[in-house]
Scaffold this motif. Structure first.
Motif, PDB file in Angstrom:
ATOM      1  N   VAL A  95       7.474 -13.168 -17.235  1.00  0.00           N
ATOM      2  CA  VAL A  95       8.374 -12.390 -16.602  1.00  0.00           C
ATOM      3  C   VAL A  95       8.000 -10.932 -16.894  1.00  0.00           C
ATOM      4  CG1 VAL A  95      10.291 -11.676 -17.353  1.00  0.00           C
ATOM      5  CG2 VAL A  95      10.558 -14.091 -16.282  1.00  0.00           C
ATOM      6  N   ALA A  96       7.310 -11.137 -17.880  1.00  0.00           N
ATOM      7  CA  ALA A  96       6.467 -10.297 -19.515  1.00  0.00           C
ATOM      8  C   ALA A  96       5.532  -9.199 -18.506  1.00  0.00           C
ATOM      9  CB  ALA A  96       6.681  -9.890 -20.501  1.00  0.00           C
ATOM     10  N   ALA A  97       4.743 -10.540 -17.874  1.00  0.00           N
ATOM     11  CA  ALA A  97       3.410  -9.612 -17.156  1.00  0.00           C
ATOM     12  C   ALA A  97       3.360  -8.958 -15.998  1.00  0.00           C
ATOM     13  CB  ALA A  97       2.795 -10.698 -16.686  1.00  0.00           C
ATOM     14  N   LEU A  98       5.107  -9.407 -15.279  1.00  0.00           N
ATOM     15  CA  LEU A  98       5.490  -8.865 -14.320  1.00  0.00           C
ATOM     16  C   LEU A  98       6.137  -7.453 -14.691  1.00  0.00           C
ATOM     17  CD1 LEU A  98       7.112 -11.948 -12.062  1.00  0.00           C
ATOM     18  CD2 LEU A  98       4.660 -10.932 -11.718  1.00  0.00           C
ATOM     19  N   VAL A  99       6.441  -7.109 -15.539  1.00  0.00           N
ATOM     20  CA  VAL A  99       6.417  -5.818 -16.508  1.00  0.00           C
ATOM     21  C   VAL A  99       5.246  -4.843 -16.348  1.00  0.00           C
ATOM     22  CG1 VAL A  99       8.040  -4.572 -18.114  1.00  0.00           C
ATOM     23  CG2 VAL A  99       9.127  -6.125 -16.882  1.00  0.00           C
ATOM     24  N   ILE A 100       4.497  -5.635 -17.343  1.00  0.00           N
ATOM     25  CA  ILE A 100       3.387  -5.062 -17.362  1.00  0.00           C
ATOM     26  C   ILE A 100       2.619  -4.357 -16.021  1.00  0.00           C
ATOM     27  CG2 ILE A 100       1.147  -4.789 -18.521  1.00  0.00           C
ATOM     28  CD1 ILE A 100       2.869  -6.812 -20.623  1.00  0.00           C
ATOM     29  N   ILE A 101       2.487  -5.431 -15.662  1.00  0.00           N
ATOM     30  CA  ILE A 101       1.427  -5.253 -14.362  1.00  0.00           C
ATOM     31  C   ILE A 101       2.003  -4.073 -12.986  1.00  0.00           C
ATOM     32  CG2 ILE A 101       0.770  -5.842 -12.051  1.00  0.00           C
ATOM     33  CD1 ILE A 101      -0.016  -8.817 -13.744  1.00  0.00           C
ATOM     34  N   GLY A 102       3.833  -4.997 -13.158  1.00  0.00           N
ATOM     35  CA  GLY A 102       4.812  -3.748 -11.880  1.00  0.00           C
ATOM     36  C   GLY A 102       4.524  -1.773 -12.545  1.00  0.00           C
ATOM     37  N   GLY A 103       4.655  -1.858 -13.634  1.00  0.00           N
ATOM     38  CA  GLY A 103       4.802  -0.772 -14.946  1.00  0.00           C
ATOM     39  C   GLY A 103       3.788   0.061 -14.504  1.00  0.00           C
ATOM     40  N   ALA A 104       2.242  -0.778 -14.730  1.00  0.00           N
ATOM     41  CA  ALA A 104       1.066   0.213 -14.897  1.00  0.00           C
ATOM     42  C   ALA A 104       0.565   0.798 -12.691  1.00  0.00           C
ATOM     43  CB  ALA A 104      -0.407  -1.549 -14.958  1.00  0.00           C
ATOM     44  N   LEU A 105       1.008  -0.480 -11.907  1.00  0.00           N
ATOM     45  CA  LEU A 105       0.941  -0.739 -10.719  1.00  0.00           C
ATOM     46  C   LEU A 105       2.026   1.120 -10.539  1.00  0.00           C
ATOM     47  CD1 LEU A 105       0.219  -3.662  -8.621  1.00  0.00           C
ATOM     48  CD2 LEU A 105      -1.588  -1.497  -9.885  1.00  0.00           C
ATOM     49  N   VAL A 106       2.680   0.986 -10.484  1.00  0.00           N
ATOM     50  CA  VAL A 106       3.616   2.332 -10.279  1.00  0.00           C
ATOM     51  C   VAL A 106       3.273   3.781 -10.984  1.00  0.00           C
ATOM     52  CG1 VAL A 106       6.580   3.211 -10.648  1.00  0.00           C
ATOM     53  CG2 VAL A 106       5.817   1.027 -10.198  1.00  0.00           C
ATOM     54  N   SER A 107       2.696   3.687 -12.634  1.00  0.00           N
ATOM     55  CA  SER A 107       2.227   4.897 -12.822  1.00  0.00           C
ATOM     56  C   SER A 107       1.821   5.406 -12.581  1.00  0.00           C
ATOM     57  CB  SER A 107       1.949   4.432 -14.518  1.00  0.00           C
ATOM     58  OG  SER A 107       1.789   5.598 -15.358  1.00  0.00           O
ATOM     59  N   ALA A 108       0.136   4.510 -12.026  1.00  0.00           N
ATOM     60  CA  ALA A 108      -1.121   4.785 -11.463  1.00  0.00           C
ATOM     61  C   ALA A 108      -0.606   5.434 -10.093  1.00  0.00           C
ATOM     62  CB  ALA A 108      -1.742   3.218 -10.889  1.00  0.00           C
ATOM     63  N   TRP A 109       0.066   5.033  -9.116  1.00  0.00           N
ATOM     64  CA  TRP A 109       0.770   5.670  -7.992  1.00  0.00           C
ATOM     65  C   TRP A 109       1.246   7.003  -8.276  1.00  0.00           C
ATOM     66  CZ3 TRP A 109       6.405   6.587  -5.835  1.00  0.00           C
ATOM     67  CH2 TRP A 109       5.730   6.946  -4.457  1.00  0.00           C
ATOM     68  N   ARG A 110       2.492   7.455  -9.234  1.00  0.00           N
ATOM     69  CA  ARG A 110       3.089   8.614  -9.355  1.00  0.00           C
ATOM     70  C   ARG A 110       1.884   9.652  -9.626  1.00  0.00           C
ATOM     71  NH1 ARG A 110       8.417   7.039 -13.407  1.00  0.00           N
ATOM     72  NH2 ARG A 110       9.545   6.011 -11.693  1.00  0.00           N
ATOM     73  N   LEU A 111       0.658   8.917 -10.863  1.00  0.00           N
ATOM     74  CA  LEU A 111      -0.426   9.530 -10.771  1.00  0.00           C
ATOM     75  C   LEU A 111      -1.127  10.238  -9.793  1.00  0.00           C
ATOM     76  CD1 LEU A 111      -1.737   8.121 -13.983  1.00  0.00           C
ATOM     77  CD2 LEU A 111      -0.695  10.509 -14.216  1.00  0.00           C
ATOM     78  N   LEU A 112      -1.712   9.266  -8.898  1.00  0.00           N
ATOM     79  CA  LEU A 112      -1.773   9.482  -7.900  1.00  0.00           C
ATOM     80  C   LEU A 112      -1.428  10.670  -6.940  1.00  0.00           C
ATOM     81  CD1 LEU A 112      -4.287   6.453  -6.851  1.00  0.00           C
ATOM     82  CD2 LEU A 112      -5.362   8.554  -8.230  1.00  0.00           C
ATOM     83  N   ARG A 113       0.070  10.382  -6.578  1.00  0.00           N
ATOM     84  CA  ARG A 113       0.357  10.929  -5.619  1.00  0.00           C
ATOM     85  C   ARG A 113       1.227  12.660  -6.150  1.00  0.00           C
ATOM     86  NH1 ARG A 113       5.900  12.004  -4.453  1.00  0.00           N
ATOM     87  NH2 ARG A 113       7.222  10.463  -6.315  1.00  0.00           N
ATOM     88  N   THR A 114       1.121  12.733  -7.240  1.00  0.00           N
ATOM     89  CA  THR A 114       2.073  14.303  -7.642  1.00  0.00           C
ATOM     90  C   THR A 114       0.876  14.638  -8.593  1.00  0.00           C
ATOM     91  OG1 THR A 114       2.639  13.161  -9.902  1.00  0.00           O
ATOM     92  CG2 THR A 114       4.166  12.863  -8.082  1.00  0.00           C
ATOM     93  N   GLY A 115      -0.474  13.719  -8.900  1.00  0.00           N
ATOM     94  CA  GLY A 115      -1.005  14.770  -9.902  1.00  0.00           C
ATOM     95  C   GLY A 115      -1.237  15.032 -11.069  1.00  0.00           C
ATOM     96  N   ARG A 116      -0.310  14.517 -11.316  1.00  0.00           N
ATOM     97  CA  ARG A 116       0.071  14.522 -12.777  1.00  0.00           C
ATOM     98  C   ARG A 116       1.628  13.686 -13.271  1.00  0.00           C
ATOM     99  NH1 ARG A 116       5.747  16.616 -13.001  1.00  0.00           N
ATOM    100  NH2 ARG A 116       6.920  16.612 -11.563  1.00  0.00           N
TER     101      ARG A 116
END
Length: 264
Positions: free
Chosen positions: A146-167
């Motif tokens: 469960v904790a690994a899913l949180v880390i992987i999901g959080g990292a992917l969501v954060s990367a997507w936000r960074l690439l989409r919004t540029g900040r």
């Protein structure tokens, strides 16, 4: 020294260097997510040292329980707690920190007091299913999975936000970093990939010897996550040294006129 002992030693040294790096950042900035990551990485170092101990000197009940507790149960939830602090609100992170700490204390007591259902061979890394009952195995499955899913999901969501919004997302009260969004997104992808390697290290059993498989997954996984961490480092800005003049002395100005230097 055998291959798995050498790999376990490498994992111990890399994770210890990683833990000291995050500790240095926490001492400088006092951010909650860095405190959680530092705790998790010191736990990872303890687990790697136990693997080194067992591979080099032979496995026993103490070395395996230390490896199982800090490597299979505790360190990934604290890494996930750092993700919660980074992406969520501080109050939300504090609540989850209490939950993770209480569950971690319960799991520690569970593993320490758990009787072994089978003897441990000195030259083979035991499997939890072979020597433990149901309790420690459920704790490891939930803690790591469960904790690994949180880390992987959080990292992917954060990367997507960074690439989409540029900040960088402003959640969690973390100030925006001067590091470029593309670089931060790449760092998050590194963290997700490294966590995936750590979580699926058991699959290497079909290719390598069992202890070698675990040691390889530890070294590769923690090295990838460490690489992602280093990508988030703020570039150092160097300023040229300024000339120093003693106070209350005169020198000629740009046009030959005397100019009095005052104390800054």
């Amino acid at each position: 020294m055998t291959l798995h002992a050498a790999l376990a030693a490498a994992a111990t040294l890399v994770s210890l260097a990683f833990a000291l790096s995050t500790l240095d950042r926490w001492l400088d900035r006092r951010r909650r997510h860095e405190a959680a990551w530092t705790t998790a990485l010191f736990m990872f170092s303890i687990a790697s040292a136990a693997l080194w101990w067992g591979a080099a000197l032979g496995w026993d009940e103490v070395s395996f329980k230390v490896f199982y507790l800090f490597g299979a149960i505790l360190n990934v939830p604290f890494l996930a707690l750092g993700t919660v602090y980074l992406l969520g609100r501080p109050r939300t992170g504090d609540r989850w920190a209490l939950v993770v700490s209480l569950l971690g204390a319960f799991c520690a007591g569970l593993v320490v007091s758990a009787p072994l259902v089978a003897p441990i061979e000195e030259d083979v890394l035991p499997r939890g299913a072979e020597v433990f009952g149901v309790g420690p195995r459920i704790a490891a499955a939930v803690g790591s999975g469960v904790a690994a899913l949180v880390i992987i999901g959080g990292a992917l969501v954060s990367a997507w936000r960074l690439l989409r919004t540029g900040r960088r997302p402003a959640a969690g009260g973390v100030p925006r970093s001067p590091v470029s969004p593309r670089r931060l997104a790449l760092a998050n992808l590194f963290i997700a990939a490294g966590t995936l390697v750590l979580s699926t290290g058991g699959l290497l059993n079909s290719v390598l010897d069992e202890m070698d498989a675990f040691a390889v997954s530890l070294v590769v996984g923690i090295a990838i996550i460490f690489g992602g961490f280093l990508l988030t480092a703020t570039p150092a800005v160097s300023t040229p040294p300024q000339p120093w003049y003693p106070p209350d002395r005169q020198r000629e100005g740009p046009l030959g006129t005397p100019t009095r230097l005052t104390r800054a």
